[in-house]
Design an enzyme around this catalytic site. Structure first.
Site, PDB file in Angstrom:
ATOM      1  N   SER A  63     -13.724   8.174 -10.825  1.00 15.90           N
ATOM      2  CA  SER A  63     -14.740   7.277 -11.379  1.00 15.90           C
ATOM      3  C   SER A  63     -14.124   6.271 -12.342  1.00 15.90           C
ATOM      4  CB  SER A  63     -15.809   8.073 -12.114  1.00 15.90           C
ATOM      5  OG  SER A  63     -16.401   9.013 -11.254  1.00 15.90           O
TER       6      SER A  63
HETATM    7  N1  SAH Z   1     -14.967  13.363 -11.293  1.00  8.79           N
HETATM    8  C1  SAH Z   1     -14.148  13.016 -10.174  1.00  8.79           C
HETATM    9  C2  SAH Z   1     -14.998  12.392  -9.103  1.00  8.79           C
HETATM   10  C3  SAH Z   1     -14.433  12.572  -7.738  1.00  8.79           C
HETATM   11  S1  SAH Z   1     -15.427  11.898  -6.430  1.00  8.79           S
HETATM   12  C4  SAH Z   1     -13.052  12.059 -10.602  1.00  8.79           C
HETATM   13  O1  SAH Z   1     -13.318  11.223 -11.471  1.00  8.79           O
HETATM   14  O2  SAH Z   1     -11.957  12.121 -10.053  1.00  8.79           O
HETATM   15  C5  SAH Z   1     -16.550  13.214  -6.107  1.00  8.79           C
HETATM   16  C6  SAH Z   1     -15.971  14.519  -5.691  1.00  8.79           C
HETATM   17  O3  SAH Z   1     -17.078  15.361  -5.366  1.00  8.79           O
HETATM   18  C7  SAH Z   1     -15.095  14.486  -4.443  1.00  8.79           C
HETATM   19  O4  SAH Z   1     -13.864  15.076  -4.727  1.00  8.79           O
HETATM   20  C8  SAH Z   1     -15.893  15.303  -3.417  1.00  8.79           C
HETATM   21  O5  SAH Z   1     -15.077  16.044  -2.530  1.00  8.79           O
HETATM   22  C9  SAH Z   1     -16.696  16.216  -4.318  1.00  8.79           C
HETATM   23  N2  SAH Z   1     -17.900  16.816  -3.716  1.00  8.79           N
HETATM   24  C10 SAH Z   1     -18.811  16.252  -2.897  1.00  8.79           C
HETATM   25  N3  SAH Z   1     -19.784  17.145  -2.572  1.00  8.79           N
HETATM   26  C11 SAH Z   1     -19.470  18.296  -3.237  1.00  8.79           C
HETATM   27  C12 SAH Z   1     -20.081  19.591  -3.323  1.00  8.79           C
HETATM   28  N4  SAH Z   1     -21.211  19.902  -2.671  1.00  8.79           N
HETATM   29  N5  SAH Z   1     -19.489  20.515  -4.101  1.00  8.79           N
HETATM   30  C13 SAH Z   1     -18.340  20.249  -4.768  1.00  8.79           C
HETATM   31  N6  SAH Z   1     -17.719  19.057  -4.723  1.00  8.79           N
HETATM   32  C14 SAH Z   1     -18.277  18.083  -3.983  1.00  8.79           C
END
Ligand code: SAH
Length: 216
Positions: A63
Site C-alpha cells: 500500500s
Molecule cells: N499490507 C500489505 C498489503 C498487501 S496487498 C502491504 O502493504 O504489503 C493485500 C494482500 O492480501 C495480498 O498479499 C493478498 O494475497 C492478501 N489477501 C487477499 N485475500 C486474503 C484473505 N482472504 N486472507 C488473507 N490474505 C488475503
C-alpha cells in the site's frame, strides 16, 4: 549500508503524511523508523518512499505510505493492544503495527508471500508478530477478541467473523466497495452486537479473496 533511507522517510512524512492530516505522533514516529524499502525487491528501492503503491509479486501490491499511516491511525493504538491484520503482503504494514501495539497476528492467503514476510520479520527481530497462511475472511478465532482488526484488501461487505472477533470497543478498519473502488470504513463494536460505522473516504485495494470475500 550507510544510506538506510532515513532522509527519504523524513521527506515522506513531511510531504505525504502531515499535509494530509496524519497527526498521531506515535504513528509518525513508526513511519519514520520502519525501513519500507526492505519489504521490496532491491530494484524498487529508489521508489520505495514515493507516493503510490508498488508491486510485490503474485499481482499484489504494497500500500501507498499515506494509506498505511491512515489505516494505522484509525486503529488508535496506545501500545497495549492485540491486533489482527488480514493480508500480510510485503509485511510492511505489519511491521508498522508491531511498533505500535503489543502483539500482532497476521494472516496471508498466498504461501510464497507469507513465507517471504515471515523471513523478514525474523531478520528484523520482530518478536511480537505471528504470521499464518490461511483465509483471513474467517479471522483467527484462536487469539480473539482483538482490540483492532485491519484488512488490507477490499471486501464487498465486512466479513461477519471479523466483526465477531472484535472485543468491546474494538475497531475494524476495512476498505468496502466493488473491485474498482472502495471507501475506508471503521466499524466499532460498541456493546454486545452493536456496531457504529464511520466513513474515511475513497481508496483502492486489491481484492480480498475467500469464503467471506470475493471468489478467486
Ligand atoms: N499490507 C500489505 C498489503 C498487501 S496487498 C502491504 O502493504 O504489503 C493485500 C494482500 O492480501 C495480498 O498479499 C493478498 O494475497 C492478501 N489477501 C487477499 N485475500 C486474503 C484473505 N482472504 N486472507 C488473507 N490474505 C488475503
Amino acid at each position: 549500508m550507510l544510506n538506510n533511507f532515513q532522509s527519504k522517510r523524513q521527506q515522506m512524512v513531511d510531504s505525504q503524511l502531515i499535509p494530509r492530516g496524519i497527526r498521531d505522533k506515535r504513528v509518525i514516529d513508526a513511519m519514520k523508523k520502519v525501513p519500507r524499502h526492505l519489504f521490496l525487491d532491491e530494484a524498487l528501492w529508489p521508489q520505495a518512499y514515493d507516493d503510490h503503491p508498488l508491486p510485490i509479486g503474485e499481482k499484489q501490491t504494497i500500500s501507498q505510505p499515506y494509506i498505511v499511516a491512515l489505516m494505522t491511525e484509525l486503529l488508535r493504538l496506545t501500545g497495549r493492544e492485540k491486533v489482527l491484520e488480514i493480508g500480510s503482503g510485503s509485511g510492511y504494514q505489519t511491521a508498522v503495527l508491531a511498533e505500535l501495539a503489543e502483539q500482532v497476528y497476521t494472516v496471508e492467503r498466498i504461501p510464497s508471500i507469507a513465507k517471504r514476510a515471515r523471513r523478514l520479520f525474523d531478520d528484523m527481530k520482530y518478536r511480537n508478530i505471528v504470521i499464518t497462511i490461511g483465509d483471513g475472511t474467517l479471522g483467527w478465532k484462536e487469539h480473539s477478541p482483538y482490540d483492532g482488526i485491519i484488512v488490507t484488501a477490499a471486501a464487498p461487505d465486512p466479513p461477519r467473523p471479523l466483526l465477531e472477533q472484535l472485543g468491546i470497543g474494538g475497531r475494524l478498519v476495512i476498505p468496502i466497495g466493488n473491485e474498482f473502488s472502495q471507501d475506508l470504513i471503521v466499524y466499532t463494536r460498541e456493546d454486545g452486537n452493536d456496531y457504529s460505522e464511520e466513513n474515511h473516504g475513497g481508496c483502492r485495494f486489491v481484492k480480498l479473496i475467500g469464503e467471506r470475500g470475493w471468489r478467486d
